[in-house]
Design an enzyme around this catalytic site. Structure first.
Site, PDB file in Angstrom:
ATOM      1  CG  HIS A 149     -50.087 -72.304 -73.555  1.00 43.40           C
ATOM      2  ND1 HIS A 149     -49.272 -72.700 -74.579  1.00 43.40           N
ATOM      3  CD2 HIS A 149     -50.259 -73.391 -72.762  1.00 43.40           C
ATOM      4  CE1 HIS A 149     -48.974 -73.986 -74.422  1.00 43.40           C
ATOM      5  NE2 HIS A 149     -49.558 -74.431 -73.327  1.00 43.40           N
ATOM      6  CG  ASP A 156     -48.259 -69.403 -75.656  1.00 36.52           C
ATOM      7  OD1 ASP A 156     -47.405 -69.560 -74.776  1.00 36.52           O
ATOM      8  OD2 ASP A 156     -48.973 -70.332 -76.117  1.00 36.52           O
TER       9      ASP A 156
HETATM   10  C1  XUL Z   1     -46.511 -79.953 -72.927  1.00 35.29           C
HETATM   11  C2  XUL Z   1     -47.541 -79.790 -73.955  1.00 35.29           C
HETATM   12  C3  XUL Z   1     -48.321 -78.521 -73.912  1.00 35.29           C
HETATM   13  C4  XUL Z   1     -49.758 -78.664 -74.265  1.00 35.29           C
HETATM   14  C5  XUL Z   1     -50.571 -77.413 -74.033  1.00 35.29           C
HETATM   15  O1  XUL Z   1     -45.801 -81.143 -73.007  1.00 35.29           O
HETATM   16  O2  XUL Z   1     -47.721 -80.630 -74.802  1.00 35.29           O
HETATM   17  O3  XUL Z   1     -47.704 -77.594 -74.751  1.00 35.29           O
HETATM   18  O4  XUL Z   1     -49.918 -79.063 -75.581  1.00 35.29           O
HETATM   19  O5  XUL Z   1     -50.442 -76.893 -72.781  1.00 35.29           O
END
Ligand code: XUL
Ligand code: CO
Length: 371
Positions: free
Chosen positions: A99, A102
């Site tokens: 993300h 992150d």
């Molecule tokens: C949350 C989840 C996230 C997504 C990306 O449950 O799975 O980490 O993979 O935002």
């Protein structure tokens, strides 16, 4: 600097090995059905669980011992990045995922946050070049900051809709810059708590508009990665719009987006929706919508998203059956959206957990072929 001093590289040693830091089943070069295991599985490490999160839960503070945490701000981001590429290389995975926040600290304004992202992305590009690592997907975190309390694209605030759109715009530029093979949308808070204060029609229309804007912008900058929606029925909201693959597919069809998107199917999200992992994979596959996989598992006795590393061989076998029947995952892969438990706080545990996950999927692929 070396962050994982006790580990050199993780090699395949076979079933008779007692070495905890070795693969027992996953042999990246072993060929199954004309493809190597590495090509079948396309494993990815999730930046957030492995390098960013600290093991905190609603009842207690973080427990993780992470040597890079002695830094802060951009120094921390740079140290994490160095540690991450050392980890990827030693483990021998080809992909990673992240993300936006992150990899770089969030600042008071989006302009400043983006400046931090640019600095890290520049360095990341160099690390990727020298290590041959590839980006499976990136995404925008539109659920942690309090501004997303009512959602992002489905927020009741036009400012937040615009802010979220700007984050995705930046995310797509980063995806292009780093050659991300996919771009993911997980609708963290795109849902509602009660219908009594929710204009569902408007929220769905805004979600549809948002995705169209993303598709248009990708076209404008010639970003050609695959768009993926990651369904999840609930948590953090009580009702999430992308409940499961079937409802996500209906949504995409309704807004004329089904040609531009596929699904990123997560095992623990499937079970939260009352399905099995293989049901979600099958539903996506038979509609030509299976894009990628978040490889984890839930706890069979707990009703929330525990994001455990996958070790259930029946589940990995049935999952690999779907993936092989699909002719592979195309530009997708198996991303370990999984975290070590609070009690597994030593850096070495990150290796043990990933090895267990990789061996479990390797076992799943072998069992399928042999039967
Ligand atoms: C949350 C989840 C996230 C997504 C990306 O449950 O799975 O980490 O993979 O935002
Ligand atoms: Co996920």
């Amino acid at each position: 600097m070396t962050w994982f001093k006790t580990i050199s590289s993780v090699n395949f040693e076979g079933l008779h090995s007692n070495n905890p830091i070795a693969f027992k089943i996953y042999d990246s070069k072993e060929r199954i059905d004309g493809k190597t295991m590495a090509e079948h599985m396309r494993f990815a490490v999730a930046y957030w669980h492995t390098f960013t999160m600290d093991g905190s839960d609603p009842f207690g503070k973080g427990t993780m011992m992470r040597p890079w945490e002695r830094y802060s701000g951009m120094d921390l981001a740079k140290a994490r990045l160095e540690a991450a590429f050392e980890f990827f290389t030693k483990l021998g995975v080809p992909y990673f995922c992240f993300h936006d926040i992150d990899i770089a600290p969030e600042e008071a304004t989006l302009r400043e946050t983006n400046r931090n992202i640019d600095v890290i992305v520049e360095r990341m590009k160099d690390y990727m070049k020298s290590s041959n690592m590839k980006l499976l997907w990136n995404t925008a975190n539109m659920f942690t900051h309090p501004r997303f309390v009512h959602g992002a694209a489905s927020s009741n605030s036009a400012d937040i809709f615009a802010y979220s759109a700007a984050k995705v715009k930046k995310g797509l530029e980063v995806a292009k810059e780093l050659g991300a093979e996919n771009y993911v949308f997980w609708g963290g808070r795109e849902g509602y708590e009660t219908l009594l204060n929710t204009n569902m029609q408007l929220e769905l229309d805004n979600l549809g508009r948002f995705f169209h804007m993303a598709v248009d912008y990708a076209k404008e900058i010639s970003y050609e990665g695959q768009f993926l929606i990651e369904p999840k029925p609930k948590e953090p909201t009580s009702h999430q719009y992308d409940f499961d693959v079937a409802s996500g597919y209906a949504f995409l069809q309704n807004y004329g987006l089904e040609k531009q998107f596929k699904f990123n199917v997560e095992a623990n999200h499937a079970t939260l929706a009352g399905h099995s992992f293989e049901h979600e994979l099958r539903y996506a596959r038979v509609h030509g919508m299976l894009g990628s996989v978040d490889a984890n598992q839930g706890h069979p006795l707990l009703g929330w998203d525990t994001d455990e590393f996958p070790t259930d061989l029946q589940m990995t076998t049935l999952a690999m059956y779907e993936i092989l029947q699909n002719g592979g995952l195309g530009s997708g892969g198996l991303n370990f959206d999984a975290k070590v438990r609070r009690t597994s706080f030593e850096p070495e545990d990150l290796f043990r957990a990933h090895i267990a996950g990789m061996d479990s999927f390797a076992a799943g692929s072998r069992l399928h072929i042999k039967c």
